[in-house]
Design a protein around this motif. Structure first.
Motif, PDB file in Angstrom:
ATOM      1  N   TYR A  84      -6.826   4.911   4.025  1.00 51.95           N
ATOM      2  CA  TYR A  84      -6.300   6.307   4.616  1.00 51.95           C
ATOM      3  C   TYR A  84      -5.031   6.571   3.885  1.00 51.95           C
ATOM      4  CZ  TYR A  84      -4.618   9.390   8.175  1.00 51.95           C
ATOM      5  OH  TYR A  84      -4.126  10.524   8.689  1.00 51.95           O
ATOM      6  N   ARG A  85      -4.379   5.592   3.172  1.00 50.17           N
ATOM      7  CA  ARG A  85      -3.213   5.806   2.294  1.00 50.17           C
ATOM      8  C   ARG A  85      -3.743   6.482   1.036  1.00 50.17           C
ATOM      9  NH1 ARG A  85       2.243   5.939   3.407  1.00 50.17           N
ATOM     10  NH2 ARG A  85       2.800   6.867   1.184  1.00 50.17           N
ATOM     11  N   LYS A  86      -4.808   6.243   0.323  1.00 55.89           N
ATOM     12  CA  LYS A  86      -5.136   6.803  -0.773  1.00 55.89           C
ATOM     13  C   LYS A  86      -5.537   8.169  -0.531  1.00 55.89           C
ATOM     14  CE  LYS A  86      -7.195   2.444  -2.624  1.00 55.89           C
ATOM     15  NZ  LYS A  86      -8.714   1.888  -3.011  1.00 55.89           N
ATOM     16  N   GLU A  87      -5.923   8.480   0.570  1.00 53.13           N
ATOM     17  CA  GLU A  87      -6.357   9.898   0.931  1.00 53.13           C
ATOM     18  C   GLU A  87      -4.979  10.547   1.066  1.00 53.13           C
ATOM     19  OE1 GLU A  87      -9.370  11.575   1.107  1.00 53.13           O
ATOM     20  OE2 GLU A  87     -10.204   9.704   0.494  1.00 53.13           O
ATOM     21  N   LEU A  88      -4.193   9.961   1.628  1.00 52.17           N
ATOM     22  CA  LEU A  88      -2.689  10.549   1.736  1.00 52.17           C
ATOM     23  C   LEU A  88      -2.137  10.795   0.216  1.00 52.17           C
ATOM     24  CD1 LEU A  88      -0.828   9.068   4.557  1.00 52.17           C
ATOM     25  CD2 LEU A  88      -2.003  11.150   4.715  1.00 52.17           C
ATOM     26  N   ASP A  89      -2.206   9.921  -0.619  1.00 58.79           N
ATOM     27  CA  ASP A  89      -1.623  10.156  -2.098  1.00 58.79           C
ATOM     28  C   ASP A  89      -2.186  10.976  -2.930  1.00 58.79           C
ATOM     29  OD1 ASP A  89       0.210   8.373  -0.867  1.00 58.79           O
ATOM     30  OD2 ASP A  89      -0.705   6.541  -1.784  1.00 58.79           O
ATOM     31  N   ARG A  90      -3.504  11.290  -2.320  1.00 57.38           N
ATOM     32  CA  ARG A  90      -4.136  12.334  -3.305  1.00 57.38           C
ATOM     33  C   ARG A  90      -3.437  13.634  -3.725  1.00 57.38           C
ATOM     34  NH1 ARG A  90     -10.772  11.584  -2.052  1.00 57.38           N
ATOM     35  NH2 ARG A  90     -11.019   9.492  -2.923  1.00 57.38           N
ATOM     36  N   GLN A 145       1.008  -1.192   0.110  1.00 58.41           N
ATOM     37  CA  GLN A 145       0.037   0.067   0.018  1.00 58.41           C
ATOM     38  C   GLN A 145       0.728   1.009  -0.009  1.00 58.41           C
ATOM     39  OE1 GLN A 145      -2.666  -0.438   3.396  1.00 58.41           O
ATOM     40  NE2 GLN A 145      -3.479  -2.282   2.668  1.00 58.41           N
ATOM     41  N   GLY A 146       2.290   1.228   0.356  1.00 55.58           N
ATOM     42  CA  GLY A 146       3.003   2.328   0.397  1.00 55.58           C
ATOM     43  C   GLY A 146       3.528   2.640   1.720  1.00 55.58           C
ATOM     44  N   TRP A 147       3.130   1.866   2.842  1.00 50.68           N
ATOM     45  CA  TRP A 147       3.762   2.149   4.147  1.00 50.68           C
ATOM     46  C   TRP A 147       5.182   1.468   4.352  1.00 50.68           C
ATOM     47  CZ3 TRP A 147       0.631   5.487   6.513  1.00 50.68           C
ATOM     48  CH2 TRP A 147      -0.873   5.371   6.168  1.00 50.68           C
TER      49      TRP A 147
END
Length: 361
Positions: free
Chosen positions: A355-361, A293-295
């Protein structure tokens, strides 16, 4: 009558309260608790039967010496009975270790962040806490810990695997460290999560203690063995240390239910290993998916994973809670997430992905 309050120790003013993992609310609230590193499985085979049998004698005091349990531990670890001491969880034994080593003017060294009880029990003893920051990889900085040892140092904690990061100290580094620590300083290898280790380079503290009189090993039945609610742990140490621990133990502090359940748990090792293997497999799955996921997830050898989140820590924890799982936030640092039931792990992973998707927007 005077209106003044009883005089209490001033040191208590600066001692933080221990913060337990937040419970799952149930109903319309979070369904799963991933905040306390509890084992999601029920008691091992034979444990309930032993506990129920012991419950029939609740009107009697437990065995003060925990004779049956100590004998079972001596056989399991091939150590003398005189090298064992029990207590109310490994944290209870850790507090006894402070009682036998440290007082006002003394120092206790440990990595930070590490187990949150260390600063509490150190300050209760009156000693000064010397906190040595972890490395950038969230690992113990053993060289810095050595440099922090002074003539006032009485005890050093090495949490292996470290709580809450899950990182480990490997054999070569730990042996170099132990060889350089002054012989009159007690080194406590806190191995609450020992059963979850799969890295062959991580040593078994019991093997290191055998020819090192200043090494003490802490273990617990709360994690892999699933007896968190019964509060029972133990120390393995050479006779002077173990005898002092027995002197400072709260009389009858370990209930007969806990003693008998621990003996039964030791006898169910095959079932224990199956459960631990399943949790380790889930741990690998969770860590792998989080990285995908990118963490950034430190390699963990415990039954939890650690996410460094900094200022987003509380926001992330709240997002998980809304999704149905409670994690353990450390404000301004990160969250520790217990490996639990597959369903709970899936909910957490979904929340982390969102949550990760929100961060990457």
């Amino acid at each position: 009558m005077s209106g003044t309050n009883p005089r209490l120790r001033a040191v208590l003013d600066d001692i933080p309260a221990y913060v337990p993992g937040k419970a799952a609310a149930g109903g319309n609230g979070p369904a799963f608790k991933l905040s306390s590193n509890e084992n999601p499985y029920p008691p091992l085979p034979g444990v309930m039967e032993s506990a129920l049998a012991a419950a029939g004698s609740l009107n009697r005091y437990p065995d003060l010496a925990a004779t049956g349990l100590v004998q079972a531990l001596a056989e399991r670890f091939a150590v003398p009975v005189s090298h064992l001491a029990t207590g109310t969880g490994s944290v209870g034994v850790a507090q006894q270790l402070l009682q036998i080593t440290a007082q006002a003017g003394d120092e206790v060294v440990y990595a930070w962040r590490s187990f949150e009880a260390y600063p509490i029990i150190t300050r209760i003893s009156g000693a000064k806490a010397v906190e040595v920051p972890l490395t950038g990889d969230e690992e113990h900085d053993l060289d810095a810990m050595l440099a922090a040892i002074t003539e006032r140092t009485r005890l050093v904690f090495v949490c292996n695997p470290n709580n809450p990061t899950g990182t480990v100290v490997r054999k070569a580094a730990l042996e170099r460290f132990l060889d350089r620590v002054p012989s009159d300083v007690l080194v406590v290898l806190d191995e609450a999560y020992r059963e979850f280790i799969r890295d062959p380079e991580v040593p078994d503290g019991v093997e290191l203690y055998r020819d090192r009189p200043n090494v003490c090993v802490l273990r617990t039945f709360s994690k892999a063995y699933g007896l968190a609610g019964l509060r029972i742990g133990f120390a393995i140490a050479h006779e002077p240390v173990a005898a002092a621990l027995r002197k400072t133990a709260v009389p009858f502090g370990v209930s007969q239910l806990a003693q008998d359940a621990a003996v039964a748990s030791l006898a169910a090792e095959s079932a224990l290993l199956e459960r631990v293997d399943a949790l380790v497999a889930e741990r690998a799955r969770i860590a792998g998916e989080l990285r995908a996921q990118g963490w950034t997830v430190p390699e963990t050898q415990a039954n939890f994973v650690w996410l460094w989140l900094g200022e987003r820590t509380l926001d992330f924890a709240a997002a998980c809670e809304r999704a149905g799982v409670v994690v353990r936030p450390f404000v301004g640092e990160g969250v520790r997430v217990t490996v639990a039931e597959t369903e709970a792990n899936d909910i957490f992973l979904s929340a982390a992905a969102s949550y990760r998707k929100e961060l990457d927007r």
